[in-house]
Design an enzyme around this catalytic site. Structure first.
Site, PDB file in Angstrom:
ATOM      1  N   ASP A 116       0.815  -1.218   0.000  1.00 48.24           N
ATOM      2  CA  ASP A 116       0.000   0.000   0.000  1.00 48.24           C
ATOM      3  C   ASP A 116       0.848   1.268   0.000  1.00 48.24           C
ATOM      4  O   ASP A 116       0.384   2.339   0.366  1.00 48.24           O
ATOM      5  CB  ASP A 116      -0.965   0.011   1.184  1.00 48.24           C
ATOM      6  CG  ASP A 116      -2.100   1.022   1.032  1.00 48.24           C
ATOM      7  OD1 ASP A 116      -2.516   1.255  -0.124  1.00 48.24           O
ATOM      8  OD2 ASP A 116      -2.544   1.578   2.048  1.00 48.24           O
ATOM      9  N   ASP A 154      -3.450  -4.067  -5.201  1.00 41.50           N
ATOM     10  CA  ASP A 154      -2.720  -2.801  -5.346  1.00 41.50           C
ATOM     11  C   ASP A 154      -1.267  -2.970  -5.774  1.00 41.50           C
ATOM     12  O   ASP A 154      -0.608  -1.979  -6.097  1.00 41.50           O
ATOM     13  CB  ASP A 154      -2.725  -1.976  -4.053  1.00 41.50           C
ATOM     14  CG  ASP A 154      -4.063  -1.340  -3.748  1.00 41.50           C
ATOM     15  OD1 ASP A 154      -4.906  -1.249  -4.648  1.00 41.50           O
ATOM     16  OD2 ASP A 154      -4.264  -0.931  -2.591  1.00 41.50           O
ATOM     17  N   ASP A 304     -11.752   1.004   5.481  1.00 38.10           N
ATOM     18  CA  ASP A 304     -10.600   1.292   4.627  1.00 38.10           C
ATOM     19  C   ASP A 304      -9.443   1.918   5.378  1.00 38.10           C
ATOM     20  O   ASP A 304      -8.334   2.007   4.852  1.00 38.10           O
ATOM     21  CB  ASP A 304     -11.006   2.259   3.510  1.00 38.10           C
ATOM     22  CG  ASP A 304     -11.974   1.632   2.539  1.00 38.10           C
ATOM     23  OD1 ASP A 304     -12.992   2.281   2.252  1.00 38.10           O
ATOM     24  OD2 ASP A 304     -11.729   0.515   2.081  1.00 38.10           O
TER      25      ASP A 304
END
Length: 465
Positions: A116, A154, A304
């Site tokens: 991330d 991601d 999130d």
């Protein structure tokens, strides 16, 4: 301990913002052909965070909705805690439980170094050598039956924090990881990060997939933790597949996260966004030859990292996603047998408005005695469209309804949810299901469908049945 979940980048361009669809975009009931390469029943984890919350909160007014629309469904198990010594047993326990009931488990690998890019879901393996050790243990836990692996959300779409050399090293690590998993279990279905339709272009994402070894995988996933409408994701996936085919890579398929794309698009972070809704209920029966599954990769209600800890379950989030969504279709393979349609649950009737891809033609409504039906085009794509119909009771309660109309030339309904479909030539009849036939005076319910052919606005007739 809560596991962090993937953060999706902010992509709020004018085009992305205009892609919102306010009508719930999913809950498909599909015919006998599954179309993609997968079939079977998806595994529902009896120990997920939402299941534990339901068990611990029997008197919470939100519980019936969360139980019936979220906890009843298959959701991915996230393998995100980096621990080389325990990953094999963690994977094996989950896969073995699914195998014991002859169902298909969905799990992620989420431990790539610099995960991330240091955002809300930061963490992962300390370095790529230790990552490969973790993957080797992961692979040993997969067994030998069908299992779906979502590989490193991601990791390919988000590379802004990596140098050119680091990108190459990550690509090689993912390619090696895929081959390790496939060697351990040839029946494992492994999908790489495809981002989503409002992020990188299809050609850019396709090139990243090629660099990371998509030729060794079964395809790619899109829309994890995001809200892009299904039609957008389908078109995006087809463009990526076309790009791969142009590079000599064929036979690759898409899976789409539909856990919260039944409402507005826009900012990825949903911790304080009440415009979202759950999308298609999870299924491997997609009716699309390019798509292996509509999956709930991001479990609805898990945060999130905006206002709550990333990955923590928040009942308020789950309820806001599920409250106005239809119940799972009758016969849904992952629906909980004990799920009840509580009369106190909110009406399953999201509004249909602000859809940029909706037909410019005005909706037409026709009353057929004690009920009326209103049609709305929700979204369109090349060769097809999605529509929703709102059924409203008149001045007295009704116990059942039937809506009829005539298809335009060249139209054919491919999928329908929240109703029972009968067709005879161009004549269409949709009757209520058991849970949405009884309506109080003035109250509404909705059903929806996808169809091939050109968009038109039919005249509907609604009668009490």
């Amino acid at each position: 301990m809560f596991t962090r979940r993937p953060r999706r980048r902010r992509v709020v361009t004018a085009a992305a913002a205009s892609a919102c669809v306010a009508f719930a975009a999913g809950w498909f009931v599909i015919g006998s052909a599954s179309a993609g390469t997968l079939s079977g029943t998806l595994y529902r984890d009896p120990d997920s965070q939402v299941v534990r919350w339901v068990s611990a909160n029997p008197n919470d007014s939100r519980m019936p909705v969360i139980r019936d629309k979220v906890a009843s469904q298959s959701q991915a198990r996230w393998m995100a805690n980096f621990n080389v010594s325990t990953v094999q047993s963690e994977v094996s326990a989950f896969v073995s439980a699914a195998n014991a009931v002859n169902q298909v488990p969905v799990l992620t690998s989420y431990a790539i170094p610099n995960r991330d890019c240091g955002g809300a879901s930061a963490g992962g393996a300390p370095d790529l050598n230790q990552y490969q050790q973790w993957i080797s243990g992961y692979a040993r836990g997969l067994g030998n039956r069908t299992v779906i692996v979502i590989m490193e959300t991601d990791a390919l779409a988000l590379q802004t924090c990596l140098s050119g050399t680091e990108v190459q090293q990550r690509d090689q690590a993912i390619s090696t990881a895929v081959q390790t998993l496939k060697a351990a279990n040839p029946n494992a279905k492994v999908y790489l990060d495809g981002g989503h339709s409002a992020w990188n272009s299809a050609s850019e994402q396709g090139s990243r997939l090629v660099a990371a070894g998509v030729q060794y995988a079964d395809g790619f996933f899109t829309n994890v933790s995001n809200f892009q409408p299904l039609g957008n994701e389908l078109n995006y996936g087809r463009s990526i597949i076309s790009y791969l085919q142009g590079r000599g890579i064929s036979g690759k398929h898409q899976v789409i996260d539909t856990s919260r794309n039944g409402g507005a698009a826009g900012d990825w972070c949903a911790d304080d966004n009440t415009d979202r809704r759950i999308g298609n209920y999870p299924t491997l029966n997609t009716g699309d030859a390019n798509v292996d599954g509509y999956l709930w990769i991001k479990p609805p209600g898990e945060a999130d990292g905006c206002n709550y800890a990333a990955g923590s379950f928040q009942a308020a989030l789950a309820y806001s996603l599920a409250a106005s969504a239809p119940y799972p279709p009758a016969g849904s393979p992952t629906a909980s047998p004990s799920a009840s349609r509580s009369s106190s649950s909110p009406s399953a009737s999201p509004s249909a408005s602000r859809s940029p891809s909706a037909s410019a033609s005005p909706s037409r409504s026709s009353g057929g005695g004690a009920c009326s039906a209103t049609y709305q085009t929700v979204s369109t794509w090349q060769g097809g469209f999605q529509a929703g119909v709102t059924v409203t009771a008149g001045s007295a309660p009704i116990s059942g309804w039937t809506v009829t109309w005539t298809l335009a030339s060249g139209q054919s309904i491919t999928q329908l949810w929240n109703g029972t479909l009968t067709t005879s030539g161009s004549s269409v009849t949709v009757r209520n299901q058991a849970y949405n036939g009884s309506l109080a005076a003035g109250s509404s319910t909705q059903f929806g469908f996808t169809a091939t052919g050109n968009v038109s606005t039919p005249t509907l007739s609604c009668t009490v049945s």
